[in-house]
Design a protein around this motif. Structure first.
Motif, mmCIF file in Angstrom:
data_model
loop_
_atom_site.group_PDB
_atom_site.id
_atom_site.type_symbol
_atom_site.label_atom_id
_atom_site.label_comp_id
_atom_site.label_asym_id
_atom_site.label_seq_id
_atom_site.Cartn_x
_atom_site.Cartn_y
_atom_site.Cartn_z
ATOM 1 N N ASP A 50 -103.665 -23.656 106.083
ATOM 2 C CA ASP A 50 -104.766 -22.925 105.457
ATOM 3 C C ASP A 50 -104.261 -21.744 104.642
ATOM 4 O OD1 ASP A 50 -107.387 -24.023 106.738
ATOM 5 O OD2 ASP A 50 -105.996 -23.798 108.410
ATOM 6 N N THR A 135 -117.407 -22.643 106.629
ATOM 7 C CA THR A 135 -117.256 -21.596 105.608
ATOM 8 C C THR A 135 -118.154 -21.881 104.399
ATOM 9 O OG1 THR A 135 -114.972 -21.255 106.301
ATOM 10 C CG2 THR A 135 -115.574 -20.417 104.126
ATOM 11 N N VAL A 224 -111.284 -17.966 94.489
ATOM 12 C CA VAL A 224 -109.987 -17.710 93.856
ATOM 13 C C VAL A 224 -109.786 -16.295 93.309
ATOM 14 C CG1 VAL A 224 -109.876 -20.162 93.250
ATOM 15 C CG2 VAL A 224 -110.492 -18.528 91.495
ATOM 16 N N ILE A 248 -107.519 -16.779 96.266
ATOM 17 C CA ILE A 248 -106.215 -17.426 96.404
ATOM 18 C C ILE A 248 -105.292 -17.194 95.207
ATOM 19 C CG2 ILE A 248 -106.830 -19.725 95.510
ATOM 20 C CD1 ILE A 248 -105.165 -20.817 97.955
ATOM 21 N N TYR A 251 -102.807 -14.345 96.471
ATOM 22 C CA TYR A 251 -102.185 -14.245 97.804
ATOM 23 C C TYR A 251 -100.658 -14.125 97.761
ATOM 24 C CZ TYR A 251 -106.743 -15.712 99.722
ATOM 25 O OH TYR A 251 -108.078 -15.813 100.051
ATOM 26 N N ILE A 277 -116.312 -13.425 106.465
ATOM 27 C CA ILE A 277 -115.214 -14.111 107.158
ATOM 28 C C ILE A 277 -115.867 -15.039 108.180
ATOM 29 C CG2 ILE A 277 -113.256 -13.815 108.737
ATOM 30 C CD1 ILE A 277 -112.568 -12.876 105.929
HETATM 31 P P1 NAP Z 1 -108.073 -25.263 99.348
HETATM 32 O O1 NAP Z 1 -109.051 -24.936 98.270
HETATM 33 O O2 NAP Z 1 -108.189 -26.568 100.023
HETATM 34 O O3 NAP Z 1 -106.589 -25.135 98.821
HETATM 35 C C1 NAP Z 1 -106.206 -24.094 98.022
HETATM 36 C C2 NAP Z 1 -106.482 -24.419 96.535
HETATM 37 O O4 NAP Z 1 -106.410 -23.229 95.780
HETATM 38 C C3 NAP Z 1 -105.440 -25.315 95.915
HETATM 39 O O5 NAP Z 1 -105.707 -26.673 96.148
HETATM 40 C C4 NAP Z 1 -105.522 -24.937 94.440
HETATM 41 O O6 NAP Z 1 -106.345 -25.869 93.766
HETATM 42 C C5 NAP Z 1 -106.212 -23.571 94.446
HETATM 43 N N1 NAP Z 1 -105.389 -22.552 93.793
HETATM 44 C C6 NAP Z 1 -104.112 -22.206 94.069
HETATM 45 N N2 NAP Z 1 -103.701 -21.222 93.255
HETATM 46 C C7 NAP Z 1 -104.734 -20.945 92.417
HETATM 47 C C8 NAP Z 1 -104.939 -20.026 91.341
HETATM 48 N N3 NAP Z 1 -103.970 -19.190 90.929
HETATM 49 N N4 NAP Z 1 -106.144 -20.016 90.726
HETATM 50 C C9 NAP Z 1 -107.118 -20.850 91.123
HETATM 51 N N5 NAP Z 1 -106.999 -21.750 92.138
HETATM 52 C C10 NAP Z 1 -105.826 -21.791 92.773
HETATM 53 O O7 NAP Z 1 -108.145 -24.105 100.429
HETATM 54 P P2 NAP Z 1 -109.401 -23.722 101.318
HETATM 55 O O8 NAP Z 1 -108.986 -23.741 102.721
HETATM 56 O O9 NAP Z 1 -110.568 -24.510 100.892
HETATM 57 O O10 NAP Z 1 -109.633 -22.198 100.897
HETATM 58 C C11 NAP Z 1 -110.226 -21.886 99.656
HETATM 59 C C12 NAP Z 1 -110.456 -20.383 99.594
HETATM 60 O O11 NAP Z 1 -111.376 -20.004 100.608
HETATM 61 C C13 NAP Z 1 -109.205 -19.554 99.816
HETATM 62 O O12 NAP Z 1 -109.261 -18.414 99.010
HETATM 63 C C14 NAP Z 1 -109.312 -19.168 101.272
HETATM 64 O O13 NAP Z 1 -108.597 -17.995 101.565
HETATM 65 C C15 NAP Z 1 -110.805 -18.987 101.394
HETATM 66 N N6 NAP Z 1 -111.352 -19.126 102.739
HETATM 67 C C16 NAP Z 1 -112.104 -18.104 103.197
HETATM 68 C C17 NAP Z 1 -112.696 -18.181 104.425
HETATM 69 C C18 NAP Z 1 -113.566 -17.038 104.883
HETATM 70 O O14 NAP Z 1 -113.905 -16.979 106.060
HETATM 71 N N7 NAP Z 1 -113.942 -16.134 103.989
HETATM 72 C C19 NAP Z 1 -112.476 -19.295 105.251
HETATM 73 C C20 NAP Z 1 -111.703 -20.352 104.744
HETATM 74 C C21 NAP Z 1 -111.136 -20.255 103.471
HETATM 75 P P3 NAP Z 1 -106.280 -26.084 92.157
HETATM 76 O O15 NAP Z 1 -105.512 -27.349 91.934
HETATM 77 O O16 NAP Z 1 -107.707 -26.189 91.783
HETATM 78 O O17 NAP Z 1 -105.571 -24.891 91.591
#
Ligand code: NAP
Length: 335
Positions: A50, A135, A224, A248, A251, A277
């Protein structure tokens, strides 16, 4: 009763500066004692990689404590009880836990949660029926997404994003998304029912967002941050709402990135931005599961995942996920 088990796990070997590398991780062999009274021995079947894990590799407190160097990488996992010394648990039971990147573990019964072992694939408990699904659902509820809203989801082909977009569609919204490859953009529009999508790597985000959502947006589900947040602020309509879920794009920065240059739009358009969160909303799990299980069973919600095999592949899977190598939830399957 089970014998001592020899097993493997992955530890944080060094704190990364910027992007993690192979040296950030160490594969470690260890032995586990048999479970004592009230404990179970579990063999992990699937484990999660994650984005938030990147934050835990840094020193200093965030909303979750950092890992110490030498500590096992913990996180969501789903496994099978191999031996039980705890009432209510039997070999073959399937449990979720926070025991993360390891092949086996011994835990107190309160540290595991039994789930329906007939669900297929079981990895759904790390994706659509786990943290990412909750989420997406919590974020949409937080900004009261309702029929008629024009919604923009960034990171739309990822674990959270592809579910947030579909759930918004099911509420009767016009939904557009952004992702980082032509293949992902096509999946969003052709398979997951998004009304429009664009590849943010293909040029100016605001121009592309305006093209797919020419009337502007009421809601932005932000995964993002960075220039897509700036674009969303500019595309927002009056009284727009933002669910601030993640950032993201920042990060792995070694120095903080500049913020959006157009924050004054929050004032002029009377916008609401709500950060959240998901761990604060675990009490909503039953209501979420009830709704989402039905949608999955009827085929109205599609859950995508990218599976990588083998404990030793977890660091690569993690890095590939950060670079966009996943469609839907990135999961590591253990042999
Ligand atoms: P995910 O989207 O499955 O994987 C991360 C994706 O981010 C990658 O596949 C990539 O897709 C994209 N990425 C990487 N670098 C980037 C950039 N510079 N600009 C734009 N996109 C980029 O991950 P996820 O678990 O679903 O998490 C997505 C977001 O939700 C993250 O920011 C995570 O921290 C957040 N989140 C928050 C909570 C909360 O409780 N607030 C809980 C879970 C996750 P592309 O090919 O499209 O670039």
């Amino acid at each position: 009763m089970a014998d001592i088990v020899t097993t493997r796990e992955i530890h944080l070997a060094a704190r990364p500066k910027g992007w993690p590398t192979a040296d950030t991780f160490a594969l470690v062999e260890r032995t586990l004692p048999p479970p004592t009274a009230g404990q179970v021995l579990v063999r992990n079947l699937f484990m999660s990689v994650d984005p938030y894990m990147r934050g835990r590799m840094n020193a200093g407190k965030s909303y979750v404590p950092p890992w110490e160097v030498g500590q096992v990488i913990d996180g969501s996992a789903i496994g099978e009880v191999v031996a039980s010394n705890a009432e209510g648990f039997s070999p073959g039971d399937v449990v979720t836990s926070r025991f993360g990147w390891r092949e086996h573990f011994v835990a107190d019964r309160a540290e595991v949660r039994a789930v329906d072992r007939t669900v297929r694939p079981l990895s759904a408990y790390l994706g659509v029926l786990g943290g990412p699904g909750l989420t997406a659902w919590v974020g949409l509820n937080l900004v009261n997404v309702r029929a008629g809203d024009r919604v923009f989801v960034s990171g739309a082909a990822g674990a959270v994003g592809h579910l947030a977009g579909q759930l918004a569609k099911l509420r009767g919204c016009y939904v557009v998304g952004s992702a980082g490859s032509p293949e992902k953009v096509k999946i969003l529009t052709d398979e997951l029912g998004f009304d429009g999508a664009f590849n943010y790597k293909n040029g100016d985000s605001l121009e592309q967002l305006n093209r797919v959502a020419p009337e502007g947006i009421d809601v932005y589900f932000d995964n993002v941050g960075g220039d897509q947040l700036e674009a969303a602020l500019s595309a927002m309509r009056l009284h727009g709402r933002i669910a601030a879920c993640g950032s993201i794009s920042t990060y792995n920065n070694e120095t903080p990135a500049a913020g959006p240059r157009n924050l004054f739009q929050i004032v002029t358009k009377r916008l609401t931005i709500r950060g959240f969160i998901v761990i604060d909303s675990f009490d909503q799990l039953p209501a979420f599961e009830k709704e989402v299980t039905g949608l999955l069973a009827s085929g109205r919600l599609k859950a995508r995942e990218t599976i990588v095999e083998g404990l030793q592949q977890a660091p690569t899977a993690f890095l590939n996920m950060l670079r966009g190598g996943n469609i839907g939830k990135m999961v590591v399957k253990l042999a």
